[in-house]
Design a protein around this motif. Structure first.
Motif, PDB file in Angstrom:
ATOM      1  N   VAL A  61       0.850  -1.191   0.000  1.00 51.38           N
ATOM      2  CA  VAL A  61       0.000   0.000   0.000  1.00 51.38           C
ATOM      3  C   VAL A  61       0.889   1.244   0.000  1.00 51.38           C
ATOM      4  O   VAL A  61       1.636   1.478   0.960  1.00 51.38           O
ATOM      5  N   MET A  62       0.831   2.020  -1.067  1.00 47.06           N
ATOM      6  CA  MET A  62       1.628   3.237  -1.154  1.00 47.06           C
ATOM      7  C   MET A  62       0.965   4.359  -0.361  1.00 47.06           C
ATOM      8  O   MET A  62      -0.257   4.433  -0.256  1.00 47.06           O
ATOM      9  N   VAL A  63       1.803   5.243   0.188  1.00 48.41           N
ATOM     10  CA  VAL A  63       1.330   6.381   0.989  1.00 48.41           C
ATOM     11  C   VAL A  63       2.176   7.600   0.620  1.00 48.41           C
ATOM     12  O   VAL A  63       3.396   7.490   0.480  1.00 48.41           O
ATOM     13  N   GLY A  64       1.524   8.765   0.472  1.00 47.76           N
ATOM     14  CA  GLY A  64       2.298   9.981   0.221  1.00 47.76           C
ATOM     15  C   GLY A  64       1.497  11.050  -0.485  1.00 47.76           C
ATOM     16  O   GLY A  64       0.503  10.764  -1.161  1.00 47.76           O
ATOM     17  N   PHE A 145      -1.044  -1.181  -4.363  1.00 49.72           N
ATOM     18  CA  PHE A 145      -2.176  -0.261  -4.300  1.00 49.72           C
ATOM     19  C   PHE A 145      -1.619   1.158  -4.294  1.00 49.72           C
ATOM     20  O   PHE A 145      -1.171   1.674  -3.269  1.00 49.72           O
ATOM     21  N   ASP A 146      -1.615   1.799  -5.473  1.00 52.24           N
ATOM     22  CA  ASP A 146      -0.943   3.073  -5.677  1.00 52.24           C
ATOM     23  C   ASP A 146      -1.935   4.221  -5.513  1.00 52.24           C
ATOM     24  O   ASP A 146      -2.756   4.477  -6.397  1.00 52.24           O
ATOM     25  N   ALA A 147      -1.867   4.905  -4.371  1.00 54.95           N
ATOM     26  CA  ALA A 147      -2.755   6.031  -4.075  1.00 54.95           C
ATOM     27  C   ALA A 147      -2.112   6.863  -2.974  1.00 54.95           C
ATOM     28  O   ALA A 147      -1.089   6.472  -2.404  1.00 54.95           O
ATOM     29  N   THR A 148      -2.726   8.025  -2.660  1.00 48.18           N
ATOM     30  CA  THR A 148      -2.165   8.865  -1.595  1.00 48.18           C
ATOM     31  C   THR A 148      -2.354   8.224  -0.227  1.00 48.18           C
ATOM     32  O   THR A 148      -1.459   8.276   0.611  1.00 48.18           O
ATOM     33  N   ASN A 149      -3.531   7.600   0.018  1.00 45.21           N
ATOM     34  CA  ASN A 149      -3.831   6.963   1.311  1.00 45.21           C
ATOM     35  C   ASN A 149      -3.331   7.850   2.446  1.00 45.21           C
ATOM     36  O   ASN A 149      -2.553   7.429   3.310  1.00 45.21           O
TER      37      ASN A 149
END
Length: 598
Positions: A61-64, A145-149
């Motif tokens: 899970v990507m975060v940023g 899962f590429d998103a800002t999250n």
């Protein structure tokens, strides 16, 4: 008697002193020799045991915040994991959001815009549902899962959704934190120039809209907390790995993924794959990996190639450093040493013909590593496959059914080659100076499959023509552009015996200068230039073709030669000295390359 007793006590006393001294010395050298009492009953040990078990399926899970390189990291990581044989796919929430609501301006990302927020949440839920459905189709796969999250509540909801779907699916959060203004500015410009969100806007309008979007995200953004989210496995990358924080990261992630993430960066530099030149002796005319004797020496033609190679390497290096300070570049050696101001990194196999190649090219600083040695065919070394079919038909049948996984008797499989090349690839990725890899067909096939984003399962079919160098340059999206140069006799009839240069810093020869001119002309050439071939593609690392690679083929330095051809990905009878029999090993994608004869 009394005298003997005193003497005995004195000896025992001396022995006790010596024993105590040895015990203390042993403690400082080895530590305590007592057996530890911490068992699996410890909660921390239970947690470590759970996290070190191989997870057959994993969600990353990507975060940023926007513009922090999350998609770049996702694409690079997907390419690397697929290369390792772990089926990996990126699920970009932005793409789902555009399909659902179109390209939104910055106001769409306002946390106070309730309608837009519902659409964003719906897009994220749909993307996660697609990812989990895709995971169910394979026993060993990784979804990214590429998103800002961007808030803790969403990350917890994602974690709980995944675990409710299957408790056997691992979850790893990767946060990209960028505080370097120069890096961030370059990321924003790249995003503005390429993202479909900004289609129809001028550059200035798009950049202003993106900055506004980031401001809106920053209002609510919550970085992963080491306190409230400590139960999660996560990695925090600062400024694309200038600093790394890892929490509860064990198993394959700590052994493989974490070192890779620490190596990647957005700096440009050429990486050149070079096959050792023609040899003398048994099977010297074959393209088959592992069929030439390890002690084989270069033929006269191979020696001429080696001298031209030295000129080419100096030309590429001089072009790279044109207009910049050498001191800004550092080369890392495998033993941990860092050489600041080094002009290049040269890696070779340990075989005599590879070492001889760099010697004839006038290259003094090179690092020899067994990782670059050709595939070990064990008891079938120096034997071509046609003979193996006769000598050991049972093995040949197994190999023909699964050439990537089947291990040669007493030797290696291509999968083994991938495993031993992994540290070498990470070493190559982390360099900021030009990198030259001088190796053999099987190793270069495996490395090329990484750079081209093609499947390692079919890498044994990739042709690596003789006396042709493959020059790769990274692009901001995470893939590579490719140029190929012929350095064989047929491309240099006017200068069959170039003289080697004495040092790296020597000025380029006429031949090397011509190569530098070719670099300049490539950037300005028109689409009908008959001396170059250009191929571009999407760069999807899950595609089994080479269409994800932009490629150019050039014939370097030859004042009187305009006819030699170094086909892109394909091998033909007149291609850079390669044997026409190798044309059978052409991957499917190259059928569409349609190179123009130079």
């Amino acid at each position: 008697s009394s005298s003997n007793s005193n003497s005995s006590n004195s000896v025992f006393s001396t022995l006790r002193v010596e024993a105590d001294a040895n015990s203390k010395a042993s403690y400082y050298q080895q530590g305590s020799m007592s057996v530890g009492k911490r068992t699996m009953a410890s909660e921390r040990m239970k947690e470590r045991a759970r996290l070190t078990q191989p997870a057959p399926r994993l969600v990353i899970v990507m975060v940023g915040l926007p513009g922090r390189g999350k998609s770049f990291i996702s694409r690079k990581l997907s390419r690397f994991l697929n290369w390792k044989g772990l089926t990996t796919k990126v699920f970009n929430v932005g793409q789902y959001r555009r399909n659902l609501a179109g390209a939104g301006e910055s106001s769409f990302f306002d946390p106070d815009n309730a309608q837009a927020k519902d659409l964003r949440e719906k897009a994220a839920a749909t993307a996660l549902e697609s990812l989990l459905s895709w995971l169910d189709q394979s026993t060993h796969s990784i979804g990214i899962f590429d998103a800002t999250n961007s808030v803790a509540s969403r990350r917890r909801r994602i974690y709980e959704t995944i675990k409710a779907h299957s408790d056997r699916v691992g979850v790893l959060f990767i946060e990209s934190v960028c505080e370097d203004r120069a890096v961030l500015e370059e990321n924003l410009i790249n995003k503005v120039n390429n993202s479909p969100d900004f289609a129809g806007m001028t550059f200035q309008e798009a950049l202003a809209d993106l900055r506004k979007r980031i401001e809106l995200y920053e209002k609510v953004y919550e970085s992963i907390s080491e306190v409230t989210e400590n139960e999660f496995s996560f990695i925090k990358l600062y400024n694309l790995s200038s600093k790394v924080l890892a929490n509860k990261v064990y198993g394959i992630t700590s052994k493989s993924t974490l070192p890779y993430l620490m190596s990647i960066h957005v700096g440009t530099r050429p990486i050149v794959l070079i096959r050792v030149g023609a040899t003398k002796g048994k099977n010297s005319d074959t393209e088959e990996p592992g069929s030439v004797a390890k002690t084989a020496s270069l033929s006269e033609e191979g020696e001429r190639f080696a001298r031209r190679l030295g000129e080419y390497m100096r030309s590429v290096t001089n072009t790279f450093y044109s207009g910049q300070s050498d001191a800004a570049v550092k080369v890392r050696f495998s033993d941990g040493r860092v050489h600041f101001g080094a002009r290049w990194k040269v890696l070779t196999s340990t075989l005599p013909r590879a070492r001889r190649t760099i010697e004839l090219g006038g290259v003094e600083e090179a690092e020899a590593t067994g990782a670059l040695n050709p595939i070990d065919k064990g008891v079938l070394s120096e034997t071509v496959m046609a003979d193996i079919q006769t000598v050991d038909p049972a093995f040949f049948a197994r190999w023909a059914a699964s050439p990537f996984h089947t291990r040669f008797p007493g030797g290696e499989s291509y999968r083994d080659v991938v495993s031993r090349l992994e540290p070498c690839l990470i070493d190559i990725e982390q360099q900021t100076a030009p990198v030259f890899i001088i190796s053999h067909v099987s190793v270069l096939q495996v490395l090329y499959s990484y750079f081209s984003g093609t499947s390692t399962e079919t890498c044994h079919t990739i042709p690596i023509p003789l006396h042709e160098v493959i020059e790769l340059t990274p692009v901001l999206g995470g893939s590579w552009v490719e140029k190929r140069f012929c350095l064989g006799d047929e491309a240099h009839p006017a200068h069959p015996h170039p003289h080697p240069h004495p040092s790296v810093s020597a000025s380029a020869s006429a031949s090397a200068s011509a190569h530098a001119s070719a670099h300049a002309s490539n950037s300005n050439s028109s689409s009908n230039n008959n001396n170059n071939h250009q191929r571009t593609g999407s760069g999807n690392s899950t595609n089994n073709s080479t269409s994800g690679l932009a490629a150019q083929t050039s014939v370097p330095p030859s004042p009187s030669n305009n006819s030699a051809s170094c086909g892109v990905g394909a091998v033909s009878a007149g291609s850079c000295g390669s044997d026409s029999s190798a044309s059978a090993a052409v991957p499917t994608a190259t059928a569409n390359a349609n190179p123009t004869p130079a």
